[in-house]
Each structure stands twice: as C-alpha cells, then as structure tokens.
Design a protein around this motif. Sequence first.
Motif, short mmCIF file in Angstrom:
data_model
loop_
_atom_site.label_atom_id
_atom_site.label_comp_id
_atom_site.label_asym_id
_atom_site.label_seq_id
_atom_site.Cartn_x
_atom_site.Cartn_y
_atom_site.Cartn_z
N GLY A 91 -31.60 -21.91 4.81
CA GLY A 91 -30.84 -20.83 5.42
C GLY A 91 -29.55 -21.33 6.06
O GLY A 91 -28.51 -20.67 5.98
N SER A 92 -29.61 -22.50 6.70
CA SER A 92 -28.39 -23.08 7.30
C SER A 92 -27.39 -23.46 6.22
O SER A 92 -26.17 -23.30 6.39
N LEU A 93 -27.89 -23.93 5.09
CA LEU A 93 -27.00 -24.31 3.99
C LEU A 93 -26.32 -23.07 3.40
O LEU A 93 -25.14 -23.12 3.02
N VAL A 94 -27.03 -21.95 3.34
CA VAL A 94 -26.43 -20.70 2.89
C VAL A 94 -25.30 -20.29 3.84
O VAL A 94 -24.22 -19.89 3.41
N LYS A 95 -25.54 -20.42 5.13
CA LYS A 95 -24.52 -20.10 6.12
C LYS A 95 -23.29 -20.98 5.95
O LYS A 95 -22.14 -20.52 6.05
N MET A 96 -23.51 -22.26 5.66
CA MET A 96 -22.39 -23.17 5.45
C MET A 96 -21.64 -22.82 4.17
O MET A 96 -20.40 -22.88 4.12
N ALA A 97 -22.37 -22.44 3.13
CA ALA A 97 -21.71 -22.06 1.87
C ALA A 97 -20.86 -20.81 2.06
O ALA A 97 -19.79 -20.67 1.45
N GLU A 98 -21.31 -19.90 2.91
CA GLU A 98 -20.51 -18.70 3.20
C GLU A 98 -19.25 -19.06 3.98
O GLU A 98 -18.19 -18.45 3.79
N ALA A 99 -19.37 -20.06 4.86
CA ALA A 99 -18.22 -20.46 5.66
C ALA A 99 -17.21 -21.29 4.86
O ALA A 99 -16.02 -21.32 5.20
N LEU A 100 -17.68 -21.96 3.79
CA LEU A 100 -16.82 -22.79 2.96
C LEU A 100 -16.83 -22.27 1.53
O LEU A 100 -17.54 -22.78 0.67
N PRO A 101 -16.04 -21.22 1.24
CA PRO A 101 -16.01 -20.67 -0.13
C PRO A 101 -15.62 -21.75 -1.13
O PRO A 101 -14.72 -22.55 -0.90
N ILE A 102 -16.31 -21.77 -2.24
CA ILE A 102 -16.16 -22.86 -3.19
C ILE A 102 -14.81 -22.85 -3.89
O ILE A 102 -14.33 -23.88 -4.37
N ASN A 103 -14.14 -21.69 -3.96
CA ASN A 103 -12.85 -21.60 -4.66
C ASN A 103 -11.70 -21.26 -3.74
O ASN A 103 -10.64 -20.83 -4.20
N ASP A 104 -11.89 -21.41 -2.44
CA ASP A 104 -10.86 -21.03 -1.49
C ASP A 104 -10.49 -22.23 -0.63
O ASP A 104 -11.06 -22.47 0.43
#
Length: 571
Positions: free
Chosen positions: A500-513
């Motif tokens: 769940g924490s990793l999902v939160k981090m992925a949302e904070a760090l968009p992969i293409n932005d």
Amino acid sequence: MPDLNLADSITRYIADWELLGGPCRERILIVVDGLNYDPLNGFGLTRFLEAISIGVSPKPILTLADRYGVSGTTVTIGTDTYTVRTGFTFDSTITTTNYDQIWLFGFDQNPALLSDTEVGIIAAFMNAGGGLFATGDHLTLGFGLCGDLPRVRHMRDWSSIPMGLELNSATAVNRIDTVVDPGLGAGNPYEFADQSDDIPQRIYPNYSVTDLDAGAGNAWEATVHPLLMLPGAIATRTTAADFTQDIDCLPDHPHESVCSETPTAMLAGQYNIRGQNFVEHQPLVSNSSQRSKAVVVAYAVSGGRSVYNGGWKPPVTPRMFPVISAYDGRLAQPYSGTTRPGRIVCDSTWHHYVNINLDGTQSAGGRTGLGTGSGSSFVPGPQLLKIYAFYRNIVKWIQQASRVWCRWYWDLVALRYNPVLIEELATPQVFGSWPSQVALGRAAAQLLAMQNGPGALDDTIASLLLNDSAAEGLGDLFATRTLRQYDIDPDDMKHGILGGSLVKMAEALPINDRKAATAFLKRGIEKNIQVFAPEVRRLAATALANQFKRAERKIALLRDPRLAKLNKAPN
C-alpha cells in the motif's frame, strides 16, 4: 510504456544523493583504546571497516576515534580517507542528533578510563535511542571503556574469564578456547597462530521455537535473531532446508570472554553508579510487569587443547558459552517523551573483528586467515563473507529507530523505479484492493531482502509502528511475534503495508511525468515523509479490519444451518 530514461535518472539521483551524504546513512562513531586502524597491524580493524563500508548502500558515515593514538593519523578504506580523532573523549557533541551508533572496542583495563561525565554522556545517548556495540577480550580487557555502562555491564563478563597462563591450573582450565583443529605449526603443533588459519569456529544460533498446534509437537516454527540471517534467508523456519541461510561461524581465538542474558536479579535495579541514578531496565511497553532484558543470540564451544602462547596453556574444561548477546530497547518504555532506549549488541571478544583473525596480518607461519592473498589482493573466503554479513547486520539492527522513516522513504522510491516493478506500477490504480496490495508487497519484499538483508522488513515495519503513538501497541504485538495469538497473519500485514505504501509512492511519482517526479523529490524528505506516516497507520488499521472480516466469515460459516448437524456431532 514507462519513461525508462526518467527511471534511470531518478535511480542515479538516489544513488548520488546517498553517496554525497543523504540523511539515511548510518552515522557511526567507532572508538578504540588499544586496538588501531592500521592495515599492517594484526590488531587493526581494517577488514571490519571494509566489510561495513565497501559495496554497501547506503554507505555509513564513519567517525574513527582513538583514546590514544598519534595525532594526524589517516586511514584509507576503499576510496575513502578518514582522519582519526586521537586523544578522544566523549563530550557534549556525542548525542543522537549527531550520531546513530557508538561502537566500543575496549582494551584498557583501567576502571577510571572514562570520567563520570563521559559515562553519563554515553548513558544519555543509549537512553535516547542511540545504538551501541561493545566488546573486549579475556579478564578485564575492555573494562575501562565498557564495563561500567548501563545494561552493557550485565551482558558480558568484563573481569573474570582467565587467559590460561595463570599459575593456578584450576583457574587456567576455565579459559575460553575456541580454536578449531589446530596443528599447522611444525615445532609447536598447537599454537596461538592457529587463530589465523582458514578454519573458523562453529557458533550455534539460539532459535526461538513456537508451537503452532497447541503444544502437540507436530507443527512448529523457529525464528533466529536478525543478527544471524544471511541475505535471502526466510523469516520463519519449519523444515531443515530453511536453516541454510543462518550465520553459523566466527573467527576462533585461544582466550575469549563470555556474554550473557541479563541476570534476573539485576532487572529491577537502579543504575546508580558513576554519578547516575535511573532505572536500568525499563518495563516493557507491551507488559509493564516485565522488564526489558538482554538475550543470548548464539552459543559457541570452548574445547581447546593445550596451546602455546609464550608458555603452554593447559587444556580447557569443555563447555558451551554465550558468544553474542543483544538488548532490544525498542520494546521498552521511554525514559522521557516517546523515544525508547536504543539497542545493544555485545560480543565475547574483539578477536572476531581484528585483522590477525580475519586475514592473518602479522600471524606466524604465513597464514592468510579466512581468505587468500594479502593486502589489497586479499580475497575473503565463503566463511568470512558470512562473518562480514554479521557485521553489517549489527549496523542495521542497532540503528537509531527514530531515523527509520528516512530509510523507508528511500526504499519506497527505489522500489518504485526498480526494473522488476516499474511496468506494474505504471498504473498504480489497479492495486486498489487489499489483496492486490498484499501481493505487490510480497513481490517487493523479496527485492528488499536482497538489498537490506533478511528480517529487515519485519524490523522496519515494527519500528514504523513503534514510532507512531497511535500504532505502537500494534507495533509491540508485531515485534514480539504475538499477533498469531489473535489469529492475525503478520505476514499479510507487513506485505500489505509495504504494498500500500508503494502504491502511494507510485501515485506521488508518476512514471511519465519528469516535472512532477522532480518536484516531489525536491520538496525535501521531511515534508514527503509526512505523507507516509499516516499512510502506514491507515494500512495497519486496514490489515486488522481485513483480519476481522475473515474472522466474521468463519463465525458465519459455523452458524450456517447446513452445518447444524456437524456442529452438534459428538466428539
């Protein structure tokens, strides 16, 4: 497709940032008072320093100090050069604000080596959450630096284990001799230099075994202390094959000391020496009727025969003895505020860390220790690599708990851009359910185990919860492995929190932005951590809620009318 160039640049940014002094690096103060840091000296700590700093990420920040020494002494370890702080004394700068850990390699026997003020400074550091490692050698070697320190004084014998050359043989036979299969010397077949051969001593981990079937003995699980787990080891052991990644060796030596668990008689006492007066062993947070105490991590065997060391020592009385002890202050009540005491590790002898025992430096007979070659060409053998892992485990385990958020944050950033997970996390919204977050966390945990060592995730999750006043009760249950008593799966909980924490981090760090990712990282670690502290708490609550739902379903199943006859069946 994810922006792999962005991922590559972020990965390099993380590595460069940590290398240049990122706050996640362990800040370690190492103090000697008779040993040294000379690579050409058998009693130098060169190989130990290499083990904890070369090829390690993040590389710790080391401060090398010597109570004596020669002014201007420099030490080169890998590509780093250190200026040794000679004439060192513990002053007001030795706090948990400036250091996370203190390592004491004691040689001086003078009980007045440290002033009362210095003892008070070290005690305050320990009580405020700082980690501490302490060791000496036989008899009173090391007492001056370590023997009067709180809790440490009860975790090891600092005075009475003989060297073996005593005139009274009844005393001499009680030395601790762990040298294995001596006999390489032609003139004296059993000699002091045998500690520098390629045969280490066997140590025996002190496993904790739990019944899984109410004491019937048919189902059990065993755990080993995190200090003794090699990378890739699993958290629990249920078959013989599960024990293969446990550390089971140390260098040998003809006269060690012994460690111990905290004597029961000492648990309720005050530390009222050296101008101090406080409860030495705080009550446990989880059970205030019990005191925090040191435990034995591993045992070894003293069974040496007669050995020559300036004279013939008599053979010893064979016995097992505690070789490593550990105190987990994170389970104890704070002395003030919310910060719990620090962790402590004691070892029976510094011969497990010095060059003469590791690479044979200055040993007689040209022995090369637990490897091959010498100097910069020395190559550690497989047994020594295990021992190096033990050193690194100590660094991780005694790290100041208040800085665990820093490591957690950067672990999540690194996992977010890990090649194994980068495509899956391109669309983090697909991990909206708890089962999917558990599955993601399970995959991420395998990657973390190879990087941070086995057991590190368990320790991190416990520390995150213990450092949150709203979740510390759950943290105690998790850390003491008692969640299963309530039919709660701790593995699901830790994997769900990680996922769940990793999902939160992925949302904070968009992969293409790139712009958004760069802006997030530049906000600063302190501000970004504030996002994840409540997230961990929320995920822990979610884990409990899901476990309760499972329990409700079990109860509902038992109440199903179709099972009425079964429920009424006689035993």
